[in-house]
Design an enzyme around this catalytic site. Sequence first.
Site, PDB file in Angstrom:
ATOM      1  N   LYS A 118     -31.184  -8.752-104.276  1.00 49.31           N
ATOM      2  CA  LYS A 118     -32.780  -8.610-104.240  1.00 49.31           C
ATOM      3  C   LYS A 118     -33.390  -8.445-105.557  1.00 49.31           C
ATOM      4  CE  LYS A 118     -36.593  -7.064-101.580  1.00 49.31           C
ATOM      5  NZ  LYS A 118     -37.595  -7.029-102.731  1.00 49.31           N
ATOM      6  N   LYS A 323     -32.587  -1.958 -99.182  1.00 50.19           N
ATOM      7  CA  LYS A 323     -33.118  -1.558-100.385  1.00 50.19           C
ATOM      8  C   LYS A 323     -31.982  -0.484-100.946  1.00 50.19           C
ATOM      9  CE  LYS A 323     -37.222  -1.773-101.250  1.00 50.19           C
ATOM     10  NZ  LYS A 323     -38.011  -2.299-102.187  1.00 50.19           N
TER      11      LYS A 323
HETATM   12  S1  IVH Z   1     -36.121 -14.337 -99.413  1.00 52.52           S
HETATM   13  C1  IVH Z   1     -38.400 -15.859 -96.211  1.00 52.52           C
HETATM   14  N1  IVH Z   1     -34.135 -13.693-101.261  1.00 52.52           N
HETATM   15  O1  IVH Z   1     -38.104 -10.116-102.154  1.00 52.52           O
HETATM   16  C2  IVH Z   1     -37.468 -15.177 -97.256  1.00 52.52           C
HETATM   17  N2  IVH Z   1     -36.379 -13.045-101.376  1.00 52.52           N
HETATM   18  O2  IVH Z   1     -39.659  -7.953-100.344  1.00 52.52           O
HETATM   19  C3  IVH Z   1     -38.097 -14.373 -98.072  1.00 52.52           C
HETATM   20  N3  IVH Z   1     -36.770 -11.552-103.200  1.00 52.52           N
HETATM   21  O3  IVH Z   1     -41.046 -12.006-101.289  1.00 52.52           O
HETATM   22  C4  IVH Z   1     -37.739 -14.183 -99.365  1.00 52.52           C
HETATM   23  N4  IVH Z   1     -34.681 -11.704-103.985  1.00 52.52           N
HETATM   24  O4  IVH Z   1     -40.233 -12.247-103.739  1.00 52.52           O
HETATM   25  C5  IVH Z   1     -35.598 -13.750-100.615  1.00 52.52           C
HETATM   26  N5  IVH Z   1     -32.616 -13.318-102.582  1.00 52.52           N
HETATM   27  C6  IVH Z   1     -33.789 -13.199-102.240  1.00 52.52           C
HETATM   28  C7  IVH Z   1     -34.734 -12.472-103.060  1.00 52.52           C
HETATM   29  C8  IVH Z   1     -35.996 -12.225-102.451  1.00 52.52           C
HETATM   30  C9  IVH Z   1     -35.833 -11.185-104.139  1.00 52.52           C
HETATM   31  C10 IVH Z   1     -38.147 -11.066-103.247  1.00 52.52           C
HETATM   32  C11 IVH Z   1     -39.180 -11.993-102.805  1.00 52.52           C
HETATM   33  C12 IVH Z   1     -39.828 -11.606-101.624  1.00 52.52           C
HETATM   34  C13 IVH Z   1     -39.518 -10.267-101.583  1.00 52.52           C
HETATM   35  C14 IVH Z   1     -39.729  -9.463-100.343  1.00 52.52           C
END
Ligand code: IVH
Length: 708
Positions: A118, A323
């Site tokens: 993430k 997290k």
């Molecule tokens: S998937 C519908 N993949 O985390 C799926 N998000 O806290 C939504 N983020 O808004 C996103 N790394 O900005 C996805 N590998 C990853 C990610 C990721 C960072 C962020 C993204 C999202 C936020 C949510």
Amino acid sequence: MTTPDAVIVDAVAYAQAIEDAVKASAAYYAGGTSVLDDDAYDRLVRAIAAWEDEHPEQVLPDSPTGKVAGGAVEGDVPHTRAMLSLDNVFSAEEFTAWTASLTRRVGHDVTRFSVEPKLDGLAIAARYTRGRLTRLITRGDGTAGEDVSHAIGTVEGLPDELAEPVTVEVRGEVLMTTAQFEHANEVRTAHGGAPFANPRNAAAGTLRAKDRAYTVPMTFFGYGLLPLDDTGPALAELLEESAHSDLMTRAGAYGVNTTATTAVPGITVSTVEEVLARVAEIAGLRASLPFGIDGIVVKADLAADQRAAGSGSRAPRWATAYKLPAVEKITRLLAVEWNVGRTGIIAPRAVLEPVRIDGSTITYATLHNAADITRRDLRLGDHVMVHRAGDVIPRIEAPVAHLRTGEEQPIVFPEACPRCGSGIDTGEQRWRCVNGRDCHLVASLSYAAGRDQLDIEGLGHTRVVQLVEAGLVTDLAGLFALTRDQLLGLERMGETSTDNLLAALAAAKNQPLSRVLCALGVRGTGRSMSRRIARHFATMDLLRAADAEAIQQVEGIGTEKAPSIVAELAALAPLIDRLVAAGVNMTEPGATPPAPATADGTDATDDGSAPAVADAGPLAGMTVVVTGAMTGALEKLSRNQMNELIERAGGRSSSSVSKKTSLVVAGEGAGSKRTKAESLGVRLAAPDEFAALVADYVDAGPGTEPSA
Ligand code: IVH
């Protein structure tokens, strides 16, 4: 240890909590810095949610719960499909519970998960029309975002043109790598701006800023690929039906950067246990990554499973964020200490109001040098963003400038050496006492006597203090002039200890040049650099005769370091002469001196062959990393001795694992380096296996008797 969530006791406290959260969230998404670090914000929102669970009739419309971006931002470019947030889990139990609910929704066990880091930046949608990047839009409130197309061209990993002329939307995270962040703050402060508190703020602020006098690069990692209205039915259907992992491969093939290029690539696995193992691996690599991550995203990989699970208004039900503990906290800068090191370098260190980060209490942070303090405009009493990950020394990222009260005081720089009161040489970025290594003689002698340098047994710190206080030694060479009577005259120094110390001093004279060089404490050259220099020049005479250009032939020495090494050696000349007179060895066993250059500047023996040292031995051409505890024949070797062994056997030693690593020697207790080697497919060897490989070289080390 985590801080418990606050408890909201009444409606007034609830309203206040909402106000705080909205402010913090607005600052977070607008690129400002809030009073709350991420951890404190998460705790506040959890407390708000807990109150709302108990008092559903009193929920205020501004509440951040249930909203993308905490409801903080809006924009005017509608998203083709909602850009959702993610739900969080904080433990293996919570993750397992999440998979159980996923099973219920999908109607069967999910047996293909994608697991990826993430990334800690901000979400962005990049629209490509017939392969050309036409528009960049922030996530906004999830329904519509802000047009930030002015940033096109400044985001690495998001090419202006794709490898294929497709019309698609790529979604992903824009962030600043640690290096980009440092560069951005340098440029920004040079333009009179306040530094950004952390890479995430820097990316958010930079992305939204228009018409700046300067541009600073950012980096993009894609994590989504979807059709647009004009995509064309065939590709649109393919994208809709593709597994997430296949979409990522496709994005990569189009030329978009994804986590596949990192040490923590997205992978697919089939069981919950495998997900948890990968979570642990990524967590273990976190501190060594060149960019920030705040968790691991786990997704149902198959399109059909995603469809069956569906999405809520805020987050999809087919994905969750596992997290990781926060590695950043805001605390206060209480004082700055100036400490003199063994080479006379005067280094500042920040004293912080103690703050717990990921289980440890942090009280100090490094502050590199005076220029660094000025550049970041740090002041005493400032709120500062402190970063600490893994074993890395905590660092202050930046002051949180807008939290200033006006009470902050300038940091006073010393005008004289805080140790001996002499002048300070401020000619270089790193300040130095004019007495150099003589200022903190005890530290420089203790270092020289250490196990990885001259290895003088019986000459520990206390003994060095005694010798210096008694006036018996005033420099390194003085050690070799010590007499039996002088030593016997010291307190707690009997006949046996005296004879042992004299024997250890006599043995130390036979250490190889690499260790003598290291013991001298030439600035900018640690253990491995000293070995490289010694192997290159083979003798002190040749090294001393070398000019900056010749020294640059040593791998890792560039145009900046070379002249400083030449100057250091010149300054050390009288000491080196005294060491030679005392009978200290000044040659490197097994090393071949460099061929003398001919008049036309070419190598006299340049027949195209590789240098003598590199092509000999079982490890020739290999880069080897050692991690964990050594056993068997290698058990007694320090890490430095292991590195010496590797180099004797023709290899190159390194402390970090990368794609270029040929072999990782992993003993008991090996952690993240082993994990990284596994994930990169680097060959691993147990200590015994390695010992067999280099058996001929094991006993030939400095300070050990050659085998019969
Ligand atoms: S998937 C519908 N993949 O985390 C799926 N998000 O806290 C939504 N983020 O808004 C996103 N790394 O900005 C996805 N590998 C990853 C990610 C990721 C960072 C962020 C993204 C999202 C936020 C949510």
